[in-house]
Design a protein around this motif. Structure first.
Motif, mmCIF file in Angstrom:
data_model
loop_
_atom_site.group_PDB
_atom_site.id
_atom_site.type_symbol
_atom_site.label_atom_id
_atom_site.label_comp_id
_atom_site.label_asym_id
_atom_site.label_seq_id
_atom_site.Cartn_x
_atom_site.Cartn_y
_atom_site.Cartn_z
ATOM 1 N N SER A 13 0.851 -1.188 0.000
ATOM 2 C CA SER A 13 0.000 0.000 0.000
ATOM 3 C C SER A 13 0.889 1.241 0.000
ATOM 4 O O SER A 13 1.933 1.260 0.642
ATOM 5 N N GLY A 14 0.471 2.253 -0.692
ATOM 6 C CA GLY A 14 1.228 3.500 -0.691
ATOM 7 C C GLY A 14 0.980 4.330 0.542
ATOM 8 O O GLY A 14 1.759 5.218 0.886
ATOM 9 N N SER A 15 -0.107 4.045 1.276
ATOM 10 C CA SER A 15 -0.479 4.895 2.401
ATOM 11 C C SER A 15 -0.364 4.231 3.769
ATOM 12 O O SER A 15 -0.306 4.917 4.782
ATOM 13 N N ASP A 16 -0.351 2.904 3.832
ATOM 14 C CA ASP A 16 -0.333 2.203 5.115
ATOM 15 C C ASP A 16 0.686 1.077 5.043
ATOM 16 O O ASP A 16 0.508 0.115 4.285
ATOM 17 N N ILE A 17 1.736 1.167 5.833
ATOM 18 C CA ILE A 17 2.817 0.172 5.796
ATOM 19 C C ILE A 17 2.341 -1.222 6.195
ATOM 20 O O ILE A 17 2.919 -2.227 5.792
#
Length: 167
Positions: free
Chosen positions: A44-48
């Motif tokens: 995900s680009g927003s949540d590791i």
């Protein structure tokens, strides 16, 4: 046949075709051609802590994207989302465009095709695929990286590139 103290005939590694180009493992750590699909895990680009399991199916020409706990991707509409496009870009880097097109049974008309030509071939729309099988296989393969080095066979690791000794 011995090579650098390594019994090639009894090794758990096999020769692999080198990647067409270097891959970005942080964004797309797992790509495979299996079960009639190009499938893999995309970060995900927003949540590791979140990953997406994305796939393109040969034959039906459908595509699927959802989180590792089977929630659908919010960006998935009538065309592939950014996770699917990232998967495709990394698969092309790993296997080459022609091999992906052949596996997915997409006919490329252009003399110099691009990933856009592959995406355009997926006119079957989105489908709901269960992500558990692909995600669990990815996690199982990751667990092998924690094993100590050995020459005993690990049949499930045939996809993992061997280093140096097997050329």
């Amino acid at each position: 046949m011995e090579s650098e103290g390594f019994d090639v005939g009894r090794a758990s590694a096999v020769s692999v075709v080198p990647p067409a180009k270097p891959r970005k493992l942080a964004k797309v750590p797992f790509v495979e051609l299996a079960d009639g699909r190009l499938q893999g895990v995309v970060s995900s680009g927003s949540d590791i802590a979140r990953v997406y399991v994305s796939s393109f199916a040969a034959g039906t020409r459908t595509f699927s994207c959802g989180t590792n706990n089977n929630r659908p991707c919010g960006g998935l509409g009538g065309s592939p989302c950014k996770h699917l496009r990232a998967l495709l870009d990394e698969a092309v880097a790993q296997y080459g465009l022609r091999r992906i097109a052949d596996y997915l049974k997409i006919r490329l008309e252009d003399d110099e095709p691009s990933t856009f030509d592959l995406v355009r071939g997926f006119d079957g729309g989105p489908s709901r695929e269960q992500s558990g099988v692909v995600f669990n296989r990815f996690l199982r393969y990751l667990s092998y990286l924690e094993l100590p080095g050995a020459t005993a066979p690990l049949p499930e690791m045939h996809w993992f590139p061997a280093t140096g000794a097997m050329r």
